[in-house]
Design a protein around this motif. Sequence first.
Motif, short mmCIF file in Angstrom:
data_model
loop_
_atom_site.label_atom_id
_atom_site.label_comp_id
_atom_site.label_asym_id
_atom_site.label_seq_id
_atom_site.Cartn_x
_atom_site.Cartn_y
_atom_site.Cartn_z
N ALA A 154 12.30 11.85 1.17
CA ALA A 154 11.73 11.90 2.52
C ALA A 154 10.22 11.70 2.47
O ALA A 154 9.64 10.98 3.30
N LEU A 155 9.57 12.30 1.47
CA LEU A 155 8.13 12.14 1.33
C LEU A 155 7.77 10.69 1.02
O LEU A 155 6.83 10.13 1.60
N ALA A 156 8.53 10.08 0.13
CA ALA A 156 8.28 8.68 -0.21
C ALA A 156 8.48 7.78 1.00
O ALA A 156 7.70 6.85 1.24
N GLY A 157 9.53 8.06 1.79
CA GLY A 157 9.77 7.26 2.99
C GLY A 157 8.66 7.40 4.01
O GLY A 157 8.23 6.41 4.62
N ALA A 158 8.17 8.65 4.20
CA ALA A 158 7.09 8.86 5.15
C ALA A 158 5.81 8.16 4.70
O ALA A 158 5.11 7.53 5.51
N LEU A 159 5.48 8.26 3.41
CA LEU A 159 4.28 7.60 2.91
C LEU A 159 4.41 6.08 2.99
O LEU A 159 3.44 5.38 3.30
N ALA A 160 5.61 5.56 2.70
CA ALA A 160 5.82 4.12 2.77
C ALA A 160 5.66 3.62 4.21
O ALA A 160 5.04 2.57 4.45
N SER A 161 6.20 4.37 5.17
CA SER A 161 6.06 3.98 6.58
C SER A 161 4.60 4.00 7.00
O SER A 161 4.13 3.09 7.71
N LEU A 162 3.87 5.02 6.56
CA LEU A 162 2.46 5.10 6.92
C LEU A 162 1.66 3.97 6.28
O LEU A 162 0.78 3.38 6.92
N ALA A 163 1.99 3.64 5.03
CA ALA A 163 1.27 2.56 4.35
C ALA A 163 1.60 1.20 4.93
O ALA A 163 0.79 0.27 4.84
N LEU A 164 2.79 1.06 5.52
CA LEU A 164 3.19 -0.23 6.08
C LEU A 164 2.37 -0.61 7.32
O LEU A 164 2.19 -1.79 7.59
N VAL A 165 1.90 0.38 8.06
CA VAL A 165 1.23 0.10 9.33
C VAL A 165 0.02 -0.82 9.15
O VAL A 165 -0.06 -1.88 9.79
N PRO A 166 -0.96 -0.47 8.29
CA PRO A 166 -2.10 -1.39 8.13
C PRO A 166 -1.73 -2.73 7.51
O PRO A 166 -2.34 -3.75 7.84
N VAL A 167 -0.72 -2.73 6.62
CA VAL A 167 -0.31 -3.99 6.01
C VAL A 167 0.27 -4.94 7.07
O VAL A 167 -0.11 -6.12 7.16
N VAL A 168 1.19 -4.41 7.87
CA VAL A 168 1.79 -5.22 8.93
C VAL A 168 0.72 -5.67 9.93
O VAL A 168 0.70 -6.84 10.35
N ALA A 169 -0.17 -4.75 10.30
CA ALA A 169 -1.21 -5.10 11.26
C ALA A 169 -2.12 -6.20 10.72
O ALA A 169 -2.47 -7.14 11.45
N PHE A 170 -2.48 -6.14 9.44
CA PHE A 170 -3.38 -7.14 8.86
C PHE A 170 -2.74 -8.52 8.89
O PHE A 170 -3.37 -9.50 9.34
N TYR A 171 -1.51 -8.62 8.40
CA TYR A 171 -0.88 -9.94 8.32
C TYR A 171 -0.54 -10.49 9.71
O TYR A 171 -0.65 -11.70 9.94
#
Length: 349
Positions: A154-171
């Motif tokens: 669950a922790l890995a999933g939450a961190l992955a979702s949080l890290a995805l936001v700036p990546v998706v926004a940038f591209y």
Amino acid sequence: MNDAMRIYRSGLGLALLVLAGFLIYWLRPILTPFLAGALLAYLGDPLTRRLQRLGLNRTLAVSFVFLGLTALTAAVVLMFIPLIGRQINMLQSQLPAMLEWAQSQAIPWLEQTLGVDPATFDLAALRTAISEHWQSTGNVAAEVIQRLTRSGLALAGALASLALVPVVAFYLLRDWDRVLAAALDTLPPAWRETVARLARECDEVVGAFLRGQLLVMISLGIFYGLGLWLVGVQLGLLIGLLSGLAAVVPYLGFIVGIAAASVATLFQFNEWLIPLLLVWVVYGAGQVLESAVFTPLFVGDRIGLHPVVVIFAVLAGGQLFGFAGVLLALPVAAVIAVLLRHAHAFVTG
């Protein structure tokens, strides 16, 4: 044959639209980081275009926008979060005394002035419930973190979702024009001009609420918070923040803010008349600024949504799709409003 082909294409387009709706509903648990990234890209696109007009290429302009957003986010976290935390702790310590004040002064005044039955207000039960549960509410974040750390997945999933936001926004922000052009190219040629025109009109409405109204909310929150702080209201920053957030619906921020600030003023000051009048002056000035300065400057005369539509859209989006639905609510409502207006014009001729 041409008529049959047009009917077939229209039916196919409608079927694809319905299928897309079902896919969004089925995939809603994983959509939040993508929707949040798309929202950030949409909000950052106008500033990126301005930097491009100054001579920067798209990638470099996007990088500058991201650096600015990161610096702004860090400043907000470092400056306002501790202040808001202290305000919440202050409210936590003052709430039992506020209830006691309401029981001993406010309710007797209502009884004498308006003839309100004091049995209507069961403050004893409310005080008991708050004393039992308030301490636990102050540690919600700690409890959430504690539960997440119990499950590595669950922790890995939450961190992955949080890290995805700036990546998706940038591209998305870097390739915004290409993404829109590719989406338009998937449509039948006969539809493209109409869809592009509707998309521009939808962007006007969505931009008014996602860019303009956001700036209005921030401006009002800062103004109310500083105004209440100057008056001397101890919970002024927290009340100002709530007033700004509630301003997403016209007049709701004013109503919520002036009611909360008035109660806090009556409780805090023994000689409350002058501070209360000053609080009303702050909110009156805020309404004048919103109508005469903030809304014309940030929103302009672009088409808006009715306050009832805003409330319904946010609640319906949250009920159907959770947090992802809240992010989608206003854009979808704005698009539906534009489409319904054009459909009405087409039907009535």
